[in-house]
Write a protein that holds these residues in place. Structure first.
Motif, PDB file in Angstrom:
ATOM      1  N   GLU A 111       0.804  -1.220   0.000  1.00 38.56           N
ATOM      2  CA  GLU A 111       0.000   0.000   0.000  1.00 38.56           C
ATOM      3  C   GLU A 111       0.835   1.267   0.000  1.00 38.56           C
ATOM      4  OE1 GLU A 111      -2.654  -0.221   3.303  1.00 38.56           O
ATOM      5  OE2 GLU A 111      -3.812  -1.906   2.484  1.00 38.56           O
ATOM      6  N   ARG A 112       2.128   1.157   0.295  1.00 35.01           N
ATOM      7  CA  ARG A 112       3.004   2.341   0.327  1.00 35.01           C
ATOM      8  C   ARG A 112       4.206   2.104  -0.579  1.00 35.01           C
ATOM      9  NH1 ARG A 112       4.919   2.458   6.101  1.00 35.01           N
ATOM     10  NH2 ARG A 112       5.911   4.421   5.505  1.00 35.01           N
ATOM     11  N   PRO A 113       4.780   3.163  -1.168  1.00 35.64           N
ATOM     12  CA  PRO A 113       5.954   3.008  -2.032  1.00 35.64           C
ATOM     13  C   PRO A 113       7.101   2.286  -1.319  1.00 35.64           C
ATOM     14  CG  PRO A 113       5.026   5.206  -2.273  1.00 35.64           C
ATOM     15  CD  PRO A 113       4.302   4.561  -1.126  1.00 35.64           C
ATOM     16  N   TRP A 114       7.872   1.539  -2.105  1.00 33.18           N
ATOM     17  CA  TRP A 114       8.883   0.648  -1.548  1.00 33.18           C
ATOM     18  C   TRP A 114       9.959   1.364  -0.730  1.00 33.18           C
ATOM     19  CZ3 TRP A 114       8.021  -1.311  -6.931  1.00 33.18           C
ATOM     20  CH2 TRP A 114       7.251  -2.478  -6.931  1.00 33.18           C
ATOM     21  N   ILE A 115      10.495   2.458  -1.224  1.00 32.03           N
ATOM     22  CA  ILE A 115      11.569   3.150  -0.488  1.00 32.03           C
ATOM     23  C   ILE A 115      11.037   3.715   0.821  1.00 32.03           C
ATOM     24  CG2 ILE A 115      13.170   5.107  -0.531  1.00 32.03           C
ATOM     25  CD1 ILE A 115      14.074   2.713  -2.192  1.00 32.03           C
ATOM     26  N   GLU A 116       9.828   4.225   0.782  1.00 32.82           N
ATOM     27  CA  GLU A 116       9.202   4.752   1.996  1.00 32.82           C
ATOM     28  C   GLU A 116       9.093   3.654   3.066  1.00 32.82           C
ATOM     29  OE1 GLU A 116       4.722   6.156   2.966  1.00 32.82           O
ATOM     30  OE2 GLU A 116       5.664   7.147   1.247  1.00 32.82           O
ATOM     31  N   VAL A 117       8.666   2.476   2.655  1.00 30.24           N
ATOM     32  CA  VAL A 117       8.547   1.349   3.589  1.00 30.24           C
ATOM     33  C   VAL A 117       9.925   0.911   4.066  1.00 30.24           C
ATOM     34  CG1 VAL A 117       7.852  -1.066   3.807  1.00 30.24           C
ATOM     35  CG2 VAL A 117       6.379   0.558   2.594  1.00 30.24           C
ATOM     36  N   LEU A 118      10.865   0.783   3.135  1.00 35.00           N
ATOM     37  CA  LEU A 118      12.205   0.313   3.494  1.00 35.00           C
ATOM     38  C   LEU A 118      12.900   1.270   4.453  1.00 35.00           C
ATOM     39  CD1 LEU A 118      14.167  -1.997   2.925  1.00 35.00           C
ATOM     40  CD2 LEU A 118      15.059  -0.680   0.994  1.00 35.00           C
ATOM     41  N   GLU A 119      12.670   2.561   4.286  1.00 32.19           N
ATOM     42  CA  GLU A 119      13.268   3.547   5.188  1.00 32.19           C
ATOM     43  C   GLU A 119      12.742   3.358   6.600  1.00 32.19           C
ATOM     44  OE1 GLU A 119      14.521   8.228   5.038  1.00 32.19           O
ATOM     45  OE2 GLU A 119      12.771   7.569   3.890  1.00 32.19           O
ATOM     46  N   ASP A 120      11.453   3.071   6.737  1.00 34.09           N
ATOM     47  CA  ASP A 120      10.878   2.819   8.065  1.00 34.09           C
ATOM     48  C   ASP A 120      11.429   1.545   8.686  1.00 34.09           C
ATOM     49  OD1 ASP A 120       9.359   5.081   7.901  1.00 34.09           O
ATOM     50  OD2 ASP A 120       7.472   4.055   7.434  1.00 34.09           O
ATOM     51  N   VAL A 121      11.620   0.518   7.856  1.00 32.26           N
ATOM     52  CA  VAL A 121      12.018  -0.794   8.370  1.00 32.26           C
ATOM     53  C   VAL A 121      13.523  -0.890   8.595  1.00 32.26           C
ATOM     54  CG1 VAL A 121      12.119  -3.250   7.811  1.00 32.26           C
ATOM     55  CG2 VAL A 121      10.035  -1.952   7.342  1.00 32.26           C
ATOM     56  N   ALA A 122      14.322  -0.433   7.605  1.00 33.31           N
ATOM     57  CA  ALA A 122      15.769  -0.651   7.632  1.00 33.31           C
ATOM     58  C   ALA A 122      16.574   0.611   7.914  1.00 33.31           C
ATOM     59  CB  ALA A 122      16.221  -1.273   6.313  1.00 33.31           C
ATOM     60  N   GLY A 123      15.940   1.777   7.861  1.00 30.55           N
ATOM     61  CA  GLY A 123      16.651   3.016   8.152  1.00 30.55           C
ATOM     62  C   GLY A 123      17.396   3.555   6.948  1.00 30.55           C
ATOM     63  N   THR A 124      18.034   4.688   7.162  1.00 32.45           N
ATOM     64  CA  THR A 124      18.699   5.380   6.056  1.00 32.45           C
ATOM     65  C   THR A 124      19.993   4.721   5.628  1.00 32.45           C
ATOM     66  OG1 THR A 124      19.775   6.847   7.647  1.00 32.45           O
ATOM     67  CG2 THR A 124      17.695   7.600   6.691  1.00 32.45           C
ATOM     68  N   ASP A 125      20.511   3.755   6.401  1.00 29.79           N
ATOM     69  CA  ASP A 125      21.746   3.067   6.009  1.00 29.79           C
ATOM     70  C   ASP A 125      21.496   1.957   5.001  1.00 29.79           C
ATOM     71  OD1 ASP A 125      23.333   4.662   7.557  1.00 29.79           O
ATOM     72  OD2 ASP A 125      23.420   3.291   9.265  1.00 29.79           O
ATOM     73  N   SER A 126      20.245   1.595   4.765  1.00 28.37           N
ATOM     74  CA  SER A 126      19.950   0.652   3.688  1.00 28.37           C
ATOM     75  C   SER A 126      20.443   1.235   2.374  1.00 28.37           C
ATOM     76  CB  SER A 126      18.443   0.401   3.600  1.00 28.37           C
ATOM     77  OG  SER A 126      18.096  -0.164   2.353  1.00 28.37           O
ATOM     78  N   HIS A 127      21.118   0.424   1.574  1.00 28.51           N
ATOM     79  CA  HIS A 127      21.713   0.988   0.357  1.00 28.51           C
ATOM     80  C   HIS A 127      20.644   1.528  -0.598  1.00 28.51           C
ATOM     81  CE1 HIS A 127      20.990  -3.216  -0.907  1.00 28.51           C
ATOM     82  NE2 HIS A 127      20.958  -2.769  -2.136  1.00 28.51           N
ATOM     83  N   LEU A 128      19.498   0.886  -0.673  1.00 30.43           N
ATOM     84  CA  LEU A 128      18.450   1.397  -1.552  1.00 30.43           C
ATOM     85  C   LEU A 128      17.941   2.752  -1.082  1.00 30.43           C
ATOM     86  CD1 LEU A 128      16.358  -1.837  -2.255  1.00 30.43           C
ATOM     87  CD2 LEU A 128      17.948  -0.693  -3.798  1.00 30.43           C
ATOM     88  N   VAL A 129      17.788   2.907   0.211  1.00 29.61           N
ATOM     89  CA  VAL A 129      17.355   4.197   0.757  1.00 29.61           C
ATOM     90  C   VAL A 129      18.437   5.240   0.539  1.00 29.61           C
ATOM     91  CG1 VAL A 129      16.654   5.433   2.833  1.00 29.61           C
ATOM     92  CG2 VAL A 129      15.865   3.080   2.468  1.00 29.61           C
ATOM     93  N   HIS A 130      19.677   4.866   0.813  1.00 26.65           N
ATOM     94  CA  HIS A 130      20.793   5.809   0.667  1.00 26.65           C
ATOM     95  C   HIS A 130      20.907   6.300  -0.768  1.00 26.65           C
ATOM     96  CE1 HIS A 130      24.899   7.389   0.584  1.00 26.65           C
ATOM     97  NE2 HIS A 130      24.857   7.441   1.906  1.00 26.65           N
ATOM     98  N   PHE A 131      20.816   5.394  -1.752  1.00 30.45           N
ATOM     99  CA  PHE A 131      20.911   5.805  -3.155  1.00 30.45           C
ATOM    100  C   PHE A 131      19.856   6.856  -3.490  1.00 30.45           C
ATOM    101  CE2 PHE A 131      22.496   1.262  -4.365  1.00 30.45           C
ATOM    102  CZ  PHE A 131      23.760   1.573  -3.906  1.00 30.45           C
ATOM    103  N   ASN A 132      18.664   6.725  -2.890  1.00 26.63           N
ATOM    104  CA  ASN A 132      17.564   7.644  -3.188  1.00 26.63           C
ATOM    105  C   ASN A 132      17.634   8.941  -2.400  1.00 26.63           C
ATOM    106  OD1 ASN A 132      15.137   6.469  -4.987  1.00 26.63           O
ATOM    107  ND2 ASN A 132      16.202   4.780  -3.989  1.00 26.63           N
TER     108      ASN A 132
END
Length: 319
Positions: A136-157
């Motif tokens: 129901e929510r965009p993937w990076i938005e969800v990943l940022e909540d779950v894994a934080g800003t150190d996740s490489h996908l979040v960091h790239f964005n």
């Protein structure tokens, strides 16, 4: 096999560097789609095996990689463009559909192709990355909540340009440290792991490939840089929106191959979204087709043979 010389194919507003094997098998196409940070050369072990089994093997460096076009705009790497390139590649060769095999983020492109252009995919094999459920929510938005800003996908964005610069400063070291096997488990550390990996003095585990093979990847990224490839990831939330109107179920016969020691988690919903899927696990890490090439080739060729459509039977003319 000597890796084939490429041809340049104009498709969908860009030019792709394309490698082929088994041209004499025209009419039985299989398209191999690499991930990041990879190159068509990652499929060097599969190309001769598939060609010998009767397939016309088509292996593009997808947009942003190798000597293929690298458009400047970030949105030119969204899933509509990436799947559109593959559709146009089939058109170039005169094929209505093909078998597609993807690895890593190339698997994401193949899963997406199967739902956005289902008539162009006859069957598919994906390595490492399972089907991503569109929640129901965009993937990076969800990943940022779950894994934080150190996740490489979040960091790239969230920090565009930062990883690109670090990787480009340390291209040879980064790829040497990344393409490994038999790596011992490491405790979590603060910071974005791929940035630390690019700057690490000593690689872990064992080399995945020979120095000469590694040199192909190093030379390619020294020439192309990393930004275009990273832009694939910078469209992940845009892709979430672009996929909203598609039937999320992959109806084609599918094979999912996991590496038992890969850090990518397995899907718990795979059979719900890919009902005609077979699942195989190999004793390896993330770089499946390079770490276990012979084993993977046997698995894939056996599965493809089992999925083959029987030849039409000619009936006698009525008397």
């Amino acid at each position: 096999m000597t890796f084939p010389e490429p041809t340049t194919v104009a498709v969908n507003g860009v030019e792709l560097e394309v490698f082929e094997a088994g041209r004499h098998n025209a009419g039985n196409p299989v398209v191999l789609c690499h991930g990041w940070p990879e190159h068509a050369f990652a499929w060097r072990h599969q190309m001769p095996a598939l060609a010998a089994a009767g397939y016309h093997v088509i292996v593009p460096n997808q947009r942003g990689f190798g000597r293929s076009s690298r458009p400047a705009g970030v949105t030119e790497y969204d899933i509509e463009h990436l799947t559109g390139d593959l559709v146009a590649l089939l058109d170039h060769y005169g094929y209505d559909d093909a078998t597609f095999i993807g690895h890593d983020w190339g698997a994401f492109v193949v899963w997406s192709l199967a739902v956005l252009h289902p008539k162009r995919v006859s069957r598919l094999v994906n390595l490492s990355l399972p089907y991503l459920e569109r929640g129901e929510r965009p993937w990076i938005e969800v990943l940022e909540d779950v894994a934080g800003t150190d996740s490489h996908l979040v960091h790239f964005n969230r920090h565009p340009g930062v990883a690109d610069a670090v990787f480009e400063e340390n291209t040879s070291r980064f790829l040497r440290n990344l393409f490994r096997k038999n790596e011992p488990p490491q405790p979590p550390r603060p910071g974005m792991p791929l940035l630390a990996l690019a700057q690490a003095e000593t690689p872990l585990g064992d080399p995945l490939m020979s120095e000469s093979d590694l040199g192909v990847f190093v030379s390619a990224f020294e020439s192309s840089g990393f930004t275009a490839g990273l832009n694939w990831y910078r469209n992940l939330d845009r892709d979430w929106h672009l996929l909203s109107g598609a039937d999320p179920v992959v109806h084609q016969p599918s094979l999912m191959v996991y590496g038992d020691r890969d850090t990518i988690p397995r899907s718990t919903t795979l059979h719900r979204f890919v009902p005609a899927v077979d699942v195989v696990s190999l004793d390896c890490g993330h770089w499946i087709q390079q770490e276990r090439p012979d084993e993977l080739n046997r698995v894939v060729l056996t599965w493809l043979e089992r999925q083959a459509v029987p030849a039409a039977v000619s009936l006698p003319a009525p008397s």
